[in-house]
Scaffold this active site. Sequence first.
Site, mmCIF file in Angstrom:
data_model
loop_
_atom_site.group_PDB
_atom_site.id
_atom_site.type_symbol
_atom_site.label_atom_id
_atom_site.label_comp_id
_atom_site.label_asym_id
_atom_site.label_seq_id
_atom_site.Cartn_x
_atom_site.Cartn_y
_atom_site.Cartn_z
ATOM 1 N N ARG A 100 0.859 -1.175 0.000
ATOM 2 C CA ARG A 100 0.000 0.000 0.000
ATOM 3 C C ARG A 100 0.894 1.223 0.000
ATOM 4 O O ARG A 100 1.938 1.252 0.651
ATOM 5 C CB ARG A 100 -0.901 0.035 1.243
ATOM 6 C CG ARG A 100 -1.926 -1.051 1.264
ATOM 7 C CD ARG A 100 -2.897 -0.992 0.127
ATOM 8 N NE ARG A 100 -3.883 0.084 0.302
ATOM 9 C CZ ARG A 100 -4.753 0.422 -0.639
ATOM 10 N NH1 ARG A 100 -4.751 -0.193 -1.817
ATOM 11 N NH2 ARG A 100 -5.628 1.382 -0.412
ATOM 12 N N ARG A 147 -6.888 9.701 7.407
ATOM 13 C CA ARG A 147 -6.712 10.470 8.635
ATOM 14 C C ARG A 147 -6.104 11.825 8.332
ATOM 15 O O ARG A 147 -5.556 12.048 7.249
ATOM 16 C CB ARG A 147 -5.859 9.705 9.672
ATOM 17 C CG ARG A 147 -4.546 9.173 9.149
ATOM 18 C CD ARG A 147 -3.877 8.251 10.198
ATOM 19 N NE ARG A 147 -2.782 7.514 9.572
ATOM 20 C CZ ARG A 147 -2.159 6.463 10.102
ATOM 21 N NH1 ARG A 147 -2.510 6.003 11.277
ATOM 22 N NH2 ARG A 147 -1.183 5.871 9.459
ATOM 23 N N ASP A 186 7.021 -2.233 13.308
ATOM 24 C CA ASP A 186 7.056 -0.918 13.952
ATOM 25 C C ASP A 186 8.514 -0.488 14.077
ATOM 26 O O ASP A 186 9.422 -1.308 13.957
ATOM 27 C CB ASP A 186 6.419 -0.998 15.344
ATOM 28 C CG ASP A 186 4.898 -1.031 15.273
ATOM 29 O OD1 ASP A 186 4.345 -0.523 14.284
ATOM 30 O OD2 ASP A 186 4.277 -1.563 16.208
HETATM 31 N N1 UDP Z 1 -7.889 0.550 12.537
HETATM 32 C C1 UDP Z 1 -9.235 0.784 12.429
HETATM 33 N N2 UDP Z 1 -9.755 1.975 12.817
HETATM 34 C C2 UDP Z 1 -8.972 2.967 13.291
HETATM 35 C C3 UDP Z 1 -7.586 2.740 13.426
HETATM 36 C C4 UDP Z 1 -7.081 1.522 13.019
HETATM 37 O O1 UDP Z 1 -9.977 -0.087 11.998
HETATM 38 O O2 UDP Z 1 -9.508 4.053 13.614
HETATM 39 C C5 UDP Z 1 -7.361 -0.765 12.087
HETATM 40 C C6 UDP Z 1 -7.048 -0.762 10.610
HETATM 41 O O3 UDP Z 1 -7.336 -2.049 10.112
HETATM 42 C C7 UDP Z 1 -5.560 -0.518 10.588
HETATM 43 C C8 UDP Z 1 -5.095 -1.265 11.827
HETATM 44 O O4 UDP Z 1 -6.155 -1.081 12.751
HETATM 45 O O5 UDP Z 1 -4.971 -1.019 9.426
HETATM 46 C C9 UDP Z 1 -3.787 -0.787 12.394
HETATM 47 O O6 UDP Z 1 -3.875 0.595 12.651
HETATM 48 P P1 UDP Z 1 -2.633 1.464 13.078
HETATM 49 O O7 UDP Z 1 -3.147 2.808 13.441
HETATM 50 O O8 UDP Z 1 -1.836 0.717 14.080
HETATM 51 O O9 UDP Z 1 -1.812 1.548 11.717
HETATM 52 P P2 UDP Z 1 -0.584 2.465 11.274
HETATM 53 O O10 UDP Z 1 -0.501 3.585 12.245
HETATM 54 O O11 UDP Z 1 0.611 1.557 11.247
HETATM 55 O O12 UDP Z 1 -0.982 2.927 9.917
#
Ligand code: UDP
Length: 370
Positions: free
Chosen positions: A246, A277, A353
Amino acid sequence: MYDYLVVGAGLYGAVFACEAKKAGKKVLVIDKREHIAGNVYTEKIEGINVHKYGAHIFHTNNKKVWDYIGQFAEFNRFTNSPIANYKGEIYSLPFNMFTFNKMWGITAPKDALKKINNQKEEITGTPKNLEEQAINLVGRDIYEKLIKGYTEKQWGRACNELPAFIIKRLPVRFTFDNNYFNALYQGIPIGGYTKVVSNMLEGTEVKLKTDYLENKTYFDSIARKIIYTGAVDAYFDYKFGPLMYRSVRFENEILNIQNFQGNAVVNYTDRETPWTRIIEHKWFEFGKDENGRDFPKTVISREYSSEWKIGNEPYYPVNDEANSRLYEKYKKLAEQESNVIFGGRLGEYRYYDMDEVIASALTAAERELK
Ligand code: UDP
């Protein structure tokens, strides 16, 4: 002749290079971008350290890693508490008593537990995919409002086609605690991540805008060993076909106001909003510069997720079944390259991470330099 050629000046490469240099080795670090620090790169805009490739909040339970990174920067007391915006309704993340209260009006943990237990009855057996895992963890209401849309936007795939482990990253708590991470140590390096990586690389030769794969034969001839942190499939010229990643696109804006959203991270969890976001970078440092003065402006980044195509920057490996199988084939080839260590998110095709990347680079360095 170099002892090590490190391909990629991100965290993995920088940690390895730093350790190799300390051990008296001759090291060259190259990177095809025009800056160091890979995707943790931060750049000052209007005095604010902007996370140019997305928000990076350092968190770990690993004391060794925390002490290690502490050599290169002081950390502030930032605690990640993202907010979910679902069609204008605001919910606390990760899933905790504040979330359950807003969703169901309940105030007691036992009532939240009851609600979730009722809703998860629809899942029988071990959850087979992200959708089942999510409903099993927090029930259907939360899945529908806070998980489904966000996840489908982020991964470009239906939740029942995604692996369950992705959602296991998020804590579920029956306490009033909005701390996103279950980590003993957490914070943002004061002065930004670029400074951390630059401190790691101090005294090491670095060549930017230099593409290893374009001149592989030459680079292989100038070092005894290669530390490769680029994409593993690209290394093998996509011989078995490309792995999927991605990618993320950011729309950055400087606003002439002090406070746009009142929080560093707001997730838009509905399906209709095109971004996943919005980051308001100043809140990673409490809205103040290093002299304690308020930043007069603010910088925000809208984050759009997309499928990666050759030529884009890869961000997240898509660890679904097909891609995991494909990666295993590349991994076998990688293991046969006795002169190359493959490391990091792209080199190992893993949703690492930052702390895991550092731990993995330290392990490789210990093994290699002993
Ligand atoms: N996720 C979700 N809703 C949110 C935040 C996260 O469903 O508001 C899920 C989503 O599948 C995402 C996963 O949790 O891919 C991991 O989120 P994280 O924020 O840890 O991802 P990163 O910060 O690595 O992009």
